[in-house]
Each structure stands twice: as structure tokens, then as C-alpha cells.
Scaffold this motif. Structure first.
Motif, short mmCIF file in Angstrom:
data_model
loop_
_atom_site.label_atom_id
_atom_site.label_comp_id
_atom_site.label_asym_id
_atom_site.label_seq_id
_atom_site.Cartn_x
_atom_site.Cartn_y
_atom_site.Cartn_z
N GLU A 138 7.86 5.44 2.82
CA GLU A 138 6.88 6.32 2.87
C GLU A 138 6.40 6.87 4.92
O GLU A 138 5.66 7.78 4.88
CB GLU A 138 6.36 6.22 2.71
N GLU A 139 7.53 6.01 5.37
CA GLU A 139 6.65 5.98 6.96
C GLU A 139 5.44 5.65 7.54
O GLU A 139 5.35 7.01 8.25
CB GLU A 139 7.49 7.28 7.43
N LYS A 140 4.68 5.72 6.49
CA LYS A 140 3.28 4.65 6.93
C LYS A 140 3.05 4.14 7.69
O LYS A 140 3.60 3.13 7.77
CB LYS A 140 2.76 4.17 5.42
N LYS A 159 0.59 -3.58 3.33
CA LYS A 159 -0.77 -2.39 2.61
C LYS A 159 -0.59 -1.57 4.09
O LYS A 159 -0.20 -1.75 5.04
CB LYS A 159 -2.13 -3.14 2.98
N GLU A 160 -0.83 -0.14 3.48
CA GLU A 160 -1.01 1.27 4.51
C GLU A 160 -1.92 0.28 5.47
O GLU A 160 -3.33 -0.20 5.34
CB GLU A 160 -1.33 2.32 3.87
N ALA A 161 -2.23 0.50 6.84
CA ALA A 161 -2.67 0.39 7.61
C ALA A 161 -3.93 1.81 7.63
O ALA A 161 -3.62 2.51 7.31
CB ALA A 161 -2.41 0.85 9.58
N PRO A 162 -4.90 1.01 7.94
CA PRO A 162 -6.68 1.72 7.92
C PRO A 162 -6.50 3.29 9.01
O PRO A 162 -5.65 2.86 9.77
CB PRO A 162 -8.08 1.28 8.13
N LYS A 163 -6.71 4.50 8.41
CA LYS A 163 -6.16 5.39 9.00
C LYS A 163 -7.45 5.08 10.40
O LYS A 163 -8.29 5.05 10.33
CB LYS A 163 -6.68 6.83 9.17
#
Length: 166
Positions: A138-140, A159-163
């Protein structure tokens, strides 16, 4: 000649005392709680169940602990008098930003202060799959949570890092 074995023996006991001193702290058995941590058979564990037996005629109440090794997931049990001390591991959770996954499956991680950490391997199983999926497929921007106790550490979640955090 007789001195040599004593020196070696002294050195070994010093090392083990030193290694265990900062990694754990004693706590009375009766003060341990479910979901807390404890050292059983030299392994850092999370307590999943505990029960106390009544005292015998001349004895102490015994605490029966069932715990899961926080790194291997193996179930361990122990029985100890409630008045005895048991070692409790100092467990820390740290979140790092994932910079890269090396060809030999090590995580390249960055701490908040900019320092990097490159000595944690991608775990096998669910957590490893999650890290690879987020980061590679997903290249997140991915954050990895590292659990450390008694000189061991492993990635326990990602987990995905917060934007906007960087």
C-alpha cells in the motif's frame, strides 16, 4: 592455579546479577494482577489468569499464575506463596516510523528524536504480514510498535502513520 576457577565463577555471577537488575523489579506475589507482567522461568510474560489457594494448616496461601510469554506466545505457569516476591519485567512500548525493510528482513526504524534503529527483524506471522502489506503493497507511511523487555524486543504491531506527522 586454584584462583582461576574462582575468578571465572565470580565474573559469571556478576554478569547475571547485572543483567537482571535493570530488566526486572521484585513485587510481592499477592500484589500481581491479571494483565500485568511477571517473569516465569526467566521469560517476560503477561498474566492471563491467576488464582489463590487457601492456606494449609501451617502454610501460606499459594498463588497459581498462568501467563503468556510476550515474545513467543508460549503459555507458562507458576505456583508461588503469596508472600514471596516474584520478578516483574520492565516492559516498554515504543512507536517508531518505518523507513525501510532491508533485503534480509530487518526493519529500519526512526525514533522521534531522529535516531535510527536497525536491529529488529520483521516478525513472522500476522504482524509481519501487516507491516509488509502497509509498507510495501500500500506504500503507506507506517509506524511500528516495538515491545522491549529483559534485553529482548520485537515488533508487536504496525499502523498507518497519522498524516502530517513529518
Amino acid at each position: 592455579m586454584a584462583e582461576q576457577p574462582n575468578d571465572a565463577q565470580h565474573e559469571v555471577s556478576f554478569d547475571s546479577a547485572d543483567a537482571g537488575a535493570s530488566a526486572t523489579f521484585p513485587m510481592q506475589c499477592s500484589a500481581l494482577r491479571k494483565n500485568g507482567h511477571v517473569v516465569i522461568k526467566g521469560r517476560p510474560c503477561k498474566i492471563v489468569d491467576m488464582s489463590t489457594s487457601k492456606t494449609g494448616k501451617h502454610g501460606h496461601a499459594k498463588v497459581h499464575l498462568t501467563a503468556i510469554d510476550i515474545f513467543t506466545g508460549k503459555k507458562l505457569e507458576d505456583l508461588s506463596p503469596s508472600t514471596h516476591n516474584m520478578d516483574v519485567p520492565n516492559v516498554s512500548r515504543r512507536e517508531y516510523q518505518l523507513l525501510d525493510i532491508t533485503d534480509d528482513d530487518f526493519l529500519s526504524l526512526m525514533h522521534d528524536d531522529g535516531s535510527t534503529k536497525d536491529d529488529v527483524k520483521v516478525p513472522s506471522g500476522e504482524v509481519g504480514d501487516k507491516i509488509n502489506k502497509l509498507f510495501k503493497e500500500e506504500e503507506k507511511d507506517t509506524n511500528v510498535i516495538i515491545l522491549t523487555a529483559m534485553g529482548e524486543e520485537c515488533a508487536i504491531d504496525a499502523k498507518e502513520a497519522p498524516k502530517g506527522s513529518g
